[in-house]
Design an enzyme around this catalytic site. Structure first.
Site, PDB file in Angstrom:
ATOM      1  N   GLY A   8       0.810  -1.411  -0.187  1.00 35.34           N
ATOM      2  CA  GLY A   8       0.121   0.267  -0.194  1.00 35.34           C
ATOM      3  C   GLY A   8       1.063   1.459   0.087  1.00 35.34           C
ATOM      4  N   GLY A  11      -0.555   5.061  -1.293  1.00 36.49           N
ATOM      5  CA  GLY A  11      -1.985   5.666  -0.605  1.00 36.49           C
ATOM      6  C   GLY A  11      -0.944   6.142   0.669  1.00 36.49           C
ATOM      7  CD  GLN A  12      -4.187   9.711   4.905  1.00 38.86           C
ATOM      8  OE1 GLN A  12      -4.551   8.900   5.424  1.00 38.86           O
ATOM      9  NE2 GLN A  12      -4.421  11.274   5.493  1.00 38.86           N
ATOM     10  CB  ILE A  35      -2.698  -2.131  -6.160  1.00 36.71           C
ATOM     11  CG1 ILE A  35      -3.029  -0.874  -5.837  1.00 36.71           C
ATOM     12  CG2 ILE A  35      -2.294  -3.461  -5.330  1.00 36.71           C
ATOM     13  CD1 ILE A  35      -4.536  -1.101  -5.213  1.00 36.71           C
ATOM     14  CG  ASP A  51      -4.165  -7.649  -4.882  1.00 33.51           C
ATOM     15  OD1 ASP A  51      -4.357  -8.326  -4.008  1.00 33.51           O
ATOM     16  OD2 ASP A  51      -4.831  -7.638  -5.899  1.00 33.51           O
ATOM     17  CE1 TYR A 140     -10.403   1.499   7.592  1.00 35.36           C
ATOM     18  CE2 TYR A 140     -11.806   2.359   9.836  1.00 35.36           C
ATOM     19  CZ  TYR A 140     -10.303   2.108   8.898  1.00 35.36           C
ATOM     20  OH  TYR A 140      -9.139   2.796   8.814  1.00 35.36           O
ATOM     21  CE  LYS A 144      -7.944  -1.027   9.862  1.00 32.38           C
ATOM     22  NZ  LYS A 144      -7.060  -1.068   9.034  1.00 32.38           N
TER      23      LYS A 144
HETATM   24  C1  AKB Z   1     -11.030   6.915   8.219  1.00 33.81           C
HETATM   25  O1  AKB Z   1     -11.895   7.644   8.840  1.00 33.81           O
HETATM   26  O2  AKB Z   1     -12.211   5.407   7.865  1.00 33.81           O
HETATM   27  C2  AKB Z   1      -9.739   6.560   8.566  1.00 33.81           C
HETATM   28  C3  AKB Z   1      -9.572   5.826  10.313  1.00 33.81           C
HETATM   29  C4  AKB Z   1      -9.993   7.455  11.361  1.00 33.81           C
HETATM   30  O3  AKB Z   1      -9.305   4.939  10.376  1.00 33.81           O
HETATM   31  N1  AKB Z   1      -8.990   7.720   9.088  1.00 33.81           N
END
Ligand code: AKB
Length: 316
Positions: A8, A11-12, A35, A51, A140, A144
């Site tokens: 990654g 990415g950011q 990727i 990937d 998400y 996590k």
């Molecule tokens: C998001 O906003 O999805 C991320 C995080 C806080 O994990 N920046």
């Protein structure tokens, strides 16, 4: 850490972390995993297509470069994961288990970040403890929490050296985030510098933990370099540096860019996610176990963000 694979890397976090490890860890080789289709800066080379869902190709990279540490930063952020939950699961969970299996077989340490997104509405909102209720309602967040559990499982069961931190919303002047709930706190700086009206998707009064990227990068390196005998926790540590709601951020920016104009157009998906996240985490375990200490607050971050963005966007 000597031979590092950053998955990654465009990415950011990855784009800056790759350069930081290269510059700061003497003798390190950092392979930038990306990727196909991602815009790869020449400065990121050596680079390999990586990937997370292709475990054969990943294992091949790990063997060829004798990788000892993997930073697994492949993820869909919270708002976009709500739109594509199965893809988020595939990348975040199937990808993670591929990496952990490779780490088990080939002896790598693994960093896979967690987030304030691993908490949910039943979590204590203020001073959120290190060990507390984690019942997120977003895909998400589900991935996590599962990431934290699976990473700890591989440590206890197989001795894989997994470690991580729960990142707050990250603010950077280099690479924009994409599809997160906390993205507004980055985008408003761009609007302020460009003199454009900012349309805020998060309502006033919504507090979330935030962090400037240099502190986040320091944390990602420090946790992997920490003395393992001092670690009581592993996956994952609360880390914190500032917490604010939109109006506080806008007032701070107006101290330096008085013409900032803002209009609210609340996005119900992002707002619901933000409402379920902590206001401010307690990071005392990270401070005690591996010496975590942030260096930026809202004022110093704002001055640095505006200065860097003015230079980059306006040549000023
Ligand atoms: C998001 O906003 O999805 C991320 C995080 C806080 O994990 N920046």
């Amino acid at each position: 850490m000597k031979n590092v694979l950053v998955i990654g890397s465009t990415g950011q976090i990855g784009s800056e972390l790759t350069m930081k490890i290269r510059n700061e860890i003497p003798g390190s080789t950092v392979v930038a995993g990306y990727i196909p289709g991602a815009l790869l800066a020449v400065s990121l080379i050596p680079a390999e297509i990586a990937d997370v869902r292709d475990s054969k190709a990943l294992a091949d990279i790990v063997r060829r470069y004798k990788i000892d540490t993997i930073y697994n930063l492949a993820a869909l952020l919270s708002a976009v994961a709500e739109k594509k939950p199965l893809l988020a699961w595939d990348i975040q969970m199937n990808g993670l288990i591929n990496i952990l299996e490779i780490a088990k077989e080939l002896g790598c340490a693994v960093f896979t970040p967690s987030s304030i997104g691993s908490f949910g509405p039943e979590t204590p909102r203020k001073g959120t403890p290190q060990d507390t209720i984690q019942r997120p309602r977003s895909m998400y967040g589900v991935t996590k929490v599962a990431t934290e559990l699976l990473s700890d499982y591989y440590f206890h069961k197989f001795g894989v050296d997994t470690r991580s931190v729960r990142f707050p919303g990250l603010i950077s002047n280099v690479t924009l985030p994409g599809g997160g709930t906390t993205d507004y706190a980055v985008e408003v700086y761009y609007s302020a510098v460009r003199g454009e009206e900012f349309v805020c998707p998060i309502g006033p009064g919504t507090y979330m933990d935030m962090m400037y990227m240099p502190d986040a990068l320091n944390a990602a390196v420090a946790i992997m370099e920490a003395d393992p005998s001092k670690l009581v926790h592993r996956n994952s540590f609360n880390i914190a540096s500032m917490s604010f709601e939109p109006e506080e951020l806008f007032s701070k920016i107006r101290e330096y860019e008085p013409t900032l104009r803002v209009r609210y157009e609340v996005d119900p998906v992002r707002q619901a996610i933000a409402n379920s996240w902590p206001d401010s985490m307690d990071d005392s375990c990270a401070r005690e176990e591996w010496g975590w200490k942030p260096t930026f607050d809202l004022d110093t971050m704002t001055r640095d963000m505006l200065e860097k963005l003015r230079k980059r966007l306006l040549n000023a």
